[in-house]
Scaffold this motif. Structure first.
Motif, PDB file in Angstrom:
ATOM      1  N   UNK A  59      -3.848   7.558  13.064  1.00 22.17           N
ATOM      2  CA  UNK A  59      -5.089   7.924  12.423  1.00 22.17           C
ATOM      3  C   UNK A  59      -5.881   6.261  12.549  1.00 22.17           C
ATOM      4  N   UNK A  60      -7.025   6.355  13.133  1.00 20.87           N
ATOM      5  CA  UNK A  60      -7.810   5.105  13.681  1.00 20.87           C
ATOM      6  C   UNK A  60      -8.291   4.881  12.314  1.00 20.87           C
ATOM      7  N   UNK A  61      -8.232   3.300  11.938  1.00 14.58           N
ATOM      8  CA  UNK A  61      -8.824   2.599  10.916  1.00 14.58           C
ATOM      9  C   UNK A  61     -10.323   2.813  10.643  1.00 14.58           C
ATOM     10  N   UNK A  78       3.650   0.655   2.713  1.00 11.34           N
ATOM     11  CA  UNK A  78       3.316  -0.369   3.529  1.00 11.34           C
ATOM     12  C   UNK A  78       3.333  -1.547   2.669  1.00 11.34           C
ATOM     13  N   UNK A  79       4.376  -2.367   2.799  1.00 12.27           N
ATOM     14  CA  UNK A  79       4.513  -3.928   2.186  1.00 12.27           C
ATOM     15  C   UNK A  79       3.510  -4.732   2.390  1.00 12.27           C
ATOM     16  N   UNK A 108       0.712  -1.127  -0.232  1.00 13.14           N
ATOM     17  CA  UNK A 108       0.042  -0.042  -0.084  1.00 13.14           C
ATOM     18  C   UNK A 108       0.815   1.343   0.064  1.00 13.14           C
ATOM     19  N   UNK A 109       0.142   2.260  -0.350  1.00 10.30           N
ATOM     20  CA  UNK A 109       0.721   3.599  -0.333  1.00 10.30           C
ATOM     21  C   UNK A 109      -0.193   4.544   0.361  1.00 10.30           C
ATOM     22  N   UNK A 110       0.457   5.142   1.307  1.00 11.36           N
ATOM     23  CA  UNK A 110      -0.392   6.160   2.144  1.00 11.36           C
ATOM     24  C   UNK A 110      -0.033   7.606   1.827  1.00 11.36           C
ATOM     25  N   UNK A 124      -1.192  -1.185   9.288  1.00 11.98           N
ATOM     26  CA  UNK A 124      -1.562  -1.076  10.625  1.00 11.98           C
ATOM     27  C   UNK A 124      -0.576  -0.050  11.427  1.00 11.98           C
ATOM     28  N   UNK A 125       0.639  -0.527  11.260  1.00  9.86           N
ATOM     29  CA  UNK A 125       1.722   0.223  11.985  1.00  9.86           C
ATOM     30  C   UNK A 125       1.890   1.446  11.569  1.00  9.86           C
TER      31      UNK A 125
END
Length: 114
Positions: free
Chosen positions: A99-101, A84-85, A55-57, A91-92
């Protein structure tokens, strides 16, 4: 569709977060990375689920007055980004950013201009 399923299907999710000033609005988005297998599935007319997606945030902040127009990107600032791999690392990163999911929604259910 639940959020984890959406991410595994390669969909983008968005959360509005506090901005630095009252005249600004800020959003964090999660975009699933697309693989060659995703491209092939799309060419065949289907969407594949992948529990091993990366993912890319990105955390963007915008001028509130421009957010509804075509020029929303004028004055936009990229506050931060991370890769994020896998889901665990996602989540980390969210935890580190505070930022809450449960804030994340589909883009069409948000005011995110992108």
């Amino acid at each position: 569709m639940d959020k984890l399923t959406a991410l595994r299907l390669g969909r983008r999710l968005v959360a509005e977060v506090p901005a630095s000033r009252p005249e600004r609005r800020a959003f964090v988005d999660i975009a699933a990375r697309q693989s060659e297998a995703d491209v092939r599935a799309g060419e065949e007319g289907w969407i594949r689920s992948d529990v091993e997606r990366s993912f890319r945030l990105e955390h963007w902040e915008y001028d509130s007055e421009r957010i509804d127009g075509f020029d929303y990107d004028i004055g936009a600032v990229l506050i931060g980004f991370a890769d994020a791999t896998d889901e665990s690392e996602l989540i980390t990163v969210l935890s580190a950013w505070g930022v809450p999911s449960d804030l994340f929604v589909n883009p069409w259910d948000s005011d995110d201009p992108r």
